[in-house]
Design a protein around this motif. Sequence first.
Motif, PDB file in Angstrom:
ATOM      1  N   LEU A  10      42.571  22.368  20.814  1.00 26.36           N
ATOM      2  CA  LEU A  10      43.768  22.481  21.655  1.00 26.36           C
ATOM      3  C   LEU A  10      43.499  23.611  22.633  1.00 26.36           C
ATOM      4  N   ILE A  62      50.528  17.703  13.871  1.00 22.79           N
ATOM      5  CA  ILE A  62      50.518  16.407  14.544  1.00 22.79           C
ATOM      6  C   ILE A  62      50.332  15.332  13.482  1.00 22.79           C
ATOM      7  N   THR A  69      41.104  22.630  13.886  1.00 17.71           N
ATOM      8  CA  THR A  69      41.950  23.709  14.411  1.00 17.71           C
ATOM      9  C   THR A  69      42.861  24.198  13.288  1.00 17.71           C
ATOM     10  N   CYS A 104      48.997  21.251  27.577  1.00 23.55           N
ATOM     11  CA  CYS A 104      48.020  21.463  26.511  1.00 23.55           C
ATOM     12  C   CYS A 104      47.007  20.329  26.515  1.00 23.55           C
ATOM     13  N   GLN A 130      40.051  13.050  25.408  1.00 22.21           N
ATOM     14  CA  GLN A 130      40.892  14.189  25.763  1.00 22.21           C
ATOM     15  C   GLN A 130      42.172  13.704  26.433  1.00 22.21           C
ATOM     16  N   LEU A 190      41.227  16.041  15.045  1.00 16.24           N
ATOM     17  CA  LEU A 190      41.764  16.932  16.070  1.00 16.24           C
ATOM     18  C   LEU A 190      40.748  18.044  16.212  1.00 16.24           C
ATOM     19  N   MET A 216      44.385  18.314  24.630  1.00 16.49           N
ATOM     20  CA  MET A 216      44.059  18.013  23.242  1.00 16.49           C
ATOM     21  C   MET A 216      42.776  17.198  23.204  1.00 16.49           C
ATOM     22  N   THR A 217      41.839  17.644  22.387  1.00 12.28           N
ATOM     23  CA  THR A 217      40.555  16.951  22.252  1.00 12.28           C
ATOM     24  C   THR A 217      40.462  16.347  20.867  1.00 12.28           C
ATOM     25  N   PHE A 221      54.413  15.014  17.609  1.00 12.14           N
ATOM     26  CA  PHE A 221      54.067  16.422  17.749  1.00 12.14           C
ATOM     27  C   PHE A 221      55.239  17.270  17.265  1.00 12.14           C
ATOM     28  N   CYS A 266      50.391  24.751  23.752  1.00 15.15           N
ATOM     29  CA  CYS A 266      49.511  24.630  22.580  1.00 15.15           C
ATOM     30  C   CYS A 266      49.945  25.530  21.428  1.00 15.15           C
ATOM     31  N   SER A 311      41.272  18.090  10.829  1.00  6.57           N
ATOM     32  CA  SER A 311      41.492  19.006  11.943  1.00  6.57           C
ATOM     33  C   SER A 311      40.451  20.123  11.918  1.00  6.57           C
TER      34      SER A 311
END
Length: 150
Positions: free
Chosen positions: A47, A118, A144, A54, A104, A44, A56-57, A77, A112, A142
């Motif tokens: 966001l 997740i 993030t 949102c 994406q 991840l 998400m990449t 989620f 977000c 992640s």
Amino acid sequence: MLTKTILALAASGLFAAASSVSAFAQDANSAAPASAAHKLTVELNALAPSQKGCMMTFVAENDMATPITKISFELAFFNDKNAVDRVTVLDFRDLPLSKKRVRQFDMPGVKCETVSRIIINDTPVCDGPAAGECKAALTTRSQTAVPFEG
């Protein structure tokens, strides 16, 4: 004389055992990198708020033994109350061997800032490797503040 024979047999037994242990250690060491190389990594990466919800990449890399011609992931989620907000399947298309792919997905209706984590529940589609290999090889991480688990 008998003592010398017993000592000679014991010494040769120790040498044989020592050489077996080192051969076993070499086999174990050579097997470790091969199994470590068979990974399917999904990260991840970002966001970002979008007009729909949102964006998400994800960054995915296939380091398994086989190219993946089509793969999808079922993701759950969780919201800011740590309750499942939604479960959806995302199509990551193909993942060639040893190449990173950025995917994406714009998630409508998702804010977000309310995504608390997740989880990848399953890989319902994984064409290329044998059944179950994609889920078994899955590694997540992640970039993030939102935890991403597999």
